[in-house]
Motif scaffolding. Structure first.
Motif, mmCIF file in Angstrom:
data_model
loop_
_atom_site.group_PDB
_atom_site.id
_atom_site.type_symbol
_atom_site.label_atom_id
_atom_site.label_comp_id
_atom_site.label_asym_id
_atom_site.label_seq_id
_atom_site.Cartn_x
_atom_site.Cartn_y
_atom_site.Cartn_z
ATOM 1 N N ASP A 87 -2.768 4.382 1.163
ATOM 2 C CA ASP A 87 -2.097 5.674 1.281
ATOM 3 C C ASP A 87 -2.426 6.705 0.231
ATOM 4 O O ASP A 87 -2.930 6.217 -0.930
ATOM 5 N N GLU A 88 -1.594 7.998 0.033
ATOM 6 C CA GLU A 88 -1.695 8.946 -1.003
ATOM 7 C C GLU A 88 -1.218 8.305 -2.394
ATOM 8 O O GLU A 88 -1.763 8.910 -3.348
ATOM 9 N N GLN A 89 -0.265 7.239 -2.336
ATOM 10 C CA GLN A 89 0.177 6.842 -3.781
ATOM 11 C C GLN A 89 -1.021 5.565 -4.021
ATOM 12 O O GLN A 89 -0.345 4.848 -4.984
ATOM 13 N N ASP A 90 -2.166 5.369 -3.445
ATOM 14 C CA ASP A 90 -2.874 4.334 -3.624
ATOM 15 C C ASP A 90 -2.257 2.918 -3.410
ATOM 16 O O ASP A 90 -2.756 1.890 -3.956
ATOM 17 N N GLN A 91 -1.571 2.899 -2.458
ATOM 18 C CA GLN A 91 -0.934 1.608 -2.172
ATOM 19 C C GLN A 91 -1.713 1.075 -0.697
ATOM 20 O O GLN A 91 -1.715 1.784 0.187
ATOM 21 N N TYR A 109 -10.687 2.506 -6.283
ATOM 22 C CA TYR A 109 -9.985 3.726 -6.414
ATOM 23 C C TYR A 109 -10.676 5.033 -6.901
ATOM 24 O O TYR A 109 -10.499 6.174 -6.675
ATOM 25 N N ALA A 116 -9.613 12.324 -2.326
ATOM 26 C CA ALA A 116 -8.304 13.057 -2.611
ATOM 27 C C ALA A 116 -8.740 14.539 -3.150
ATOM 28 O O ALA A 116 -7.657 15.307 -3.135
ATOM 29 N N TYR A 152 -4.059 15.596 1.773
ATOM 30 C CA TYR A 152 -4.506 14.412 1.579
ATOM 31 C C TYR A 152 -3.567 13.221 2.033
ATOM 32 O O TYR A 152 -2.285 13.388 1.479
ATOM 33 N N GLY A 154 -4.474 9.800 2.197
ATOM 34 C CA GLY A 154 -5.052 8.514 2.004
ATOM 35 C C GLY A 154 -6.379 8.158 2.550
ATOM 36 O O GLY A 154 -7.090 9.039 2.817
#
Length: 846
Positions: A87-91, A109, A116, A152, A154
């Motif tokens: 996702d957008e939080q890099d999770q 990443y 992103a 964005y 993810g």
């Protein structure tokens, strides 16, 4: 004679080396075309799965279920051993293998950052990643995910074994030292195979391959490998759509082995001729035999190329631009549907196979390639055995003489991919109909038609359970006769009630390959025979809760076992039908809840009206019943003070004066209580007004009430807003009145009224430099009859701020205060009358 012999030997060695080199160049060039097409087709297959997961995640979010899609066959892992969503939080929020997903995500990443920071829908192919968990190289592919507003959201990632792209080495016999490579534009090797070497990840940015690829889209060259130092004849193709370079290299040691053997023979023959002239005839005969073997080897190479094209399902062709005669490989002939053995065709004859409206596409491809050194591509349709099929072709120009050119290229049958694209487009259209609330009949008929297009020869029927869940009712069947659908309408849901009834009862798919002999359909056998239906497959439609909603039935006119592709297509259709039915049921539940809510609102409104009537009665009682005794106490006490003051001593007169003051104070408390009660009952009338002008009016009235006081008012020039003018005047009268009262001990009193924006909200402030108060008691400020100062210091009943708070709340606003003892106070409030006006007007008109 000796000089002639050595000259002939040297010429023969050079000629045969040139001939072998040309053969190796042509062979490697054809192989790299076949390799390029295999890579492109593999990437397109992976991308189809990624596009599907992208669409599902953007619509469903984390509710997307990988395991269900794999189980239902909607996502085919195949090439990709790992699929995941970051996702957008890099999770990592979803993955087919969570442990491996974390391993791969550590290296992803930088590509997530690419997605992103730039909008776009392109496929990014990252650098190979060596997994600490799997101890294997993995090649990550990623696509950007977006929210509904385009922002964005993810990435979706597919992890592929690089060896999948180099297995082509084992499909064609091109020598143990030959090399197959897939290199990125950045010079990093994505896949490589030479013998048993599968090494990836090397940096070839300084290699001759990268230098050549920056100058042209394809070609060949001879050089030693930057990886293992082996000299090879290399051919390459730039796959511009994916930023990759496909390369095939044939080792000179293996490719020229026979020519070197022959060269040694020539030299030994020349030496023997010099020494033994009589053996010249023998040497010449041996040379002719070797030439025959070379011709045989060339034919074997051509057979290997044809076999490679058959495996990859890619054909090649050449077109003489002078004679307009085309030559093509056997695989090209099979793709075009030509009689076996046909390998030559005129351009006019070739155009005859194409759909008439697509013939300009073919001509534009040839014209574009003939006018440029850059390769060209195109897609069009042909007629193949009474069937329309899609082709993808490439074309490029090459010189065949002084000022003379020809075209060559490849051709591939892409009909399966096109059908998948069309099926995906139809599914998106059906999903749009479902989302927009299209009528049930149209959506289900479209689903049946879509399923019939994917399962050729099938006739589709959709049946849904009745309200009691005991029988199946016919819903849609665009290709079945009405007599048949009427006969199966109302089929009971039981294990012995034909394939549809059994599928609905067991929640499992039922397959009847031959209804004429299968005992499970004995009851409906006569019906099937009368309409010429031989085979049947029934798949249940299951809701998200696990409840069976109906079935899809597919009928064939011959004995038939459904293929894997047909099974997957039916499961997708059943899933889409369940989405529609779940949505329909949710809408019904929402409608029922709205009806119940309206009934509750009406009931609560009636209760509120009754409470208001009781409050009005109570207010009247307070106003009438309490005022009479108070007036008596006040009046009689005043008479005693006026008429009998001489007969009373000073303490008695003081007591009577205190009784009069208390009665009058009680009267004011009753007035304030009634005013506070009326605050919640008075109707609201919103209009545009200037709060600053209203505040100046209140300030002037305060100044006239005590002209001896010197108070500075600092009021903003203009503060337009929407509010009830009468009620907001009460707010300002109380707040400004409090400021006037609590600044009376100041020689230089100052009262401000201003507005500031905070977090997009208007915040009004009434500030003074009066006595202030202790913030410890701030929670008591807005309670009725709550006071922070003694009455003899600052008179009042403690109702004003309680009234202000209720009026602000009726304007959907907030009020709070800040102060410090001896340093004044500030009262802040907000108004949101625009949002309050609509529901209040609706309630007033109800």
């Amino acid at each position: 004679m000796v000089l002639i012999a050595w000259s002939l030997a040297g010429w023969r060695v050079a000629a045969e080396r040139d001939l072998e080199l040309e053969r190796l160049r042509k062979e490697s060039s054809n192989l790299v075309r076949a390799y390029e097409e295999q890579v492109v087709r593999s990437l397109q297959a992976i991308d189809q799965t990624m596009l599907f997961l992208k669409s599902e995640y953007e619509q469903r979010g984390a509710a997307l279920d990988f395991s269900r899609y794999l189980r239902e066959g909607r996502v085919m892992q195949g090439i990709a051993h790992l699929l995941m969503v970051i996702d957008e939080q890099d999770q990592v929020v979803l993955a087919t293998s969570p442990l491996q997903a974390l391993d791969v995500a550590r290296h992803e990443y930088e590509y997530i950052g690419d997605h992103a920071t730039r909008r776009g829908n392109e496929l990014l192919i990252g650098r190979p990643v060596f997994g600490r968990v799997s101890n294997q190289w993995r090649l990550p592919l990623s696509r950007r995910l977006e929210h509904a507003d385009g922002s964005y959201a993810g990435v979706v990632v597919a992890s592929v074994d690089p060896a999948y792209f180099s297995d082509f080495h084992g499909q064609v016999d091109i020598g143990r030292l030959a090399a197959i490579e897939l290199v990125g534009r950045d010079g990093i090797v994505r896949a490589r195979r030479s013998g048993q070497d599968n090494a990836v990840g090397q940096d070839l940015s300084d290699s001759l391959l990268l230098a050549q690829a920056t100058q042209r889209m394809g070609g060949h060259f001879e050089a030693s490998s930057a990886v293992d130092g082996t000299p090879r004849v290399n051919s390459f193709r730039v796959i511009s759509d994916y930023g990759l370079i496909a390369a095939v290299g044939i080792a000179l040691e293996e490719g020229l082995a026979q020519s070197q053997t022959r060269a040694a023979g020539y030299l030994w023959g020349a030496a023997g001729f010099s020494l033994f002239i009589l053996l010249f005839g023998f040497a010449l005969n041996a040379s002719l035999r070797r030439a025959q073997r070379a011709h045989h080897d060339l034919r074997q190479s051509q057979k290997s190329l044809a076999e490679a094209q058959r495996i990859a399902k890619i054909g090649n062709w050449e077109l003489d631009l002078t004679r307009m005669i085309g030559h093509f490989s056997p695989e090209t002939g099979r793709i075009l549907g030509l009689p076996e053995g046909t390998q030559e065709l005129s351009l006019r004859e070739g155009l005859h196979f194409n759909i008439e409206e697509d013939r300009p596409l073919v001509m534009r491809l040839l014209e574009k390639a003939a006018d440029s050194d850059a390769p060209s591509t195109a897609e069009w349709r042909i007629r193949h055995q009474d069937e329309v099929r899609w082709l993808a072709a490439t074309a490029e120009r090459f010189a065949i003489g002084q000022g003379r050119y020809a075209l060559r290229g490849t051709v591939m049958d892409i009909t399966p991919r096109k059908r998948q694209e069309q099926a995906a487009e139809r599914e998106r259209g059906i999903l749009h109909q479902i989302a927009s609330g299209a009528p049930r009949a149209g959506v289900f008929t479209e689903l049946c038609t879509h399923l019939e297009q994917q399962c050729l020869g099938a006739r589709v029927s959709l049946l849904l359970l009745n309200e009691t869940g005991t029988a199946l009712r016919h819903t849609a069947a665009p290709s079945l006769p009405e007599e048949f659908t009427s006969a199966i309408d109302g089929m009971p849901v039981r294990e012995d009630s034909g394939p549809c009834g059994a599928a609905a009862a067991s929640s499992l798919r039922v397959v009847i390959e031959d209804m004429y002999s299968d005992p499970r359909v004995e009851r409906y056998r006569g019906l099937a025979e009368s309409f010429g239906l031989r085979a049947c497959t029934s798949t249940p439609i299951i809701a998200g809760t696990g409840q069976v909603l109906g079935t899809f039935a597919l009928y064939w006119r011959e004995v038939h076992a459904p293929s894997e592709a047909e099974t997957e297509a039916v499961q997708k259709a059943a899933y889409l039908a369940s989405i529609y039915l779940d949505r329909e049921r949710s809408e019904q539940e929402v409608h029922q809840l709205n009806t119940e809510l309206e009934e509750r609102v009406a009931s609560r409104t009636a209760e509120l009206q009754a409470v208001n009537r009781e409050l009005e009665a109570f207010s009247y009682s307070v106003s009438h019943d309490l005022r009479a005794p108070l007036r008596a106490i006040d009046g009689f006490s005043a008479i005693l003070l006026q008429s009998h003051a001489e007969q009373l001593d000073e303490p008695s007169r003081n007591l009577l004066a205190r009784i009069v003051a208390a009665a009058q104070r009680m009267g004011r408390l009753i007035d304030d209580m009634l005013a506070l009660a009326r605050v919640n009952r008075s109707p609201l009338h919103f209009e545009h007004l200037d709060l600053a002008a209203l505040a100046r009016t209140v300030a002037e009235e305060l100044a006239h009430s005590q002209p001896e006081r010197q108070v500075e008012f600092a009021i903003a020039e203009s503060l337009p807003d929407v509010a009830d003018p009468n009620l907001i005047r009460v707010v300002l009268e109380n707040l400004l009145g409090n400021a006037w009262k609590f600044t009376r001990t100041r020689n230089a009193a100052r009262i401000e009224f201003s507005m500031a924006m905070a977090a997009g909200e208007r915040v009004y402030c009434v500030r003074d430099n009066g006595v202030g108060f202790d913030m410890v008691y701030a929670d008591k400020l807005f309670g009725p009859f709550q006071r922070l100062h003694r009455p003899e210091e600052f008179p009042g009943t403690g109702i004003g701020l309680a009234t202000v708070q209720r009026l602000i709340h009726r304007h959907r606003g907030r009020i709070w205060a800040e102060s410090r003892q001896g340093h004044g106070a500030a009262f802040y409030f907000t108004l949101d009358a625009r949002s309050a006006a609509t529901p209040l007007k609706r309630a007033a008109n109800a």
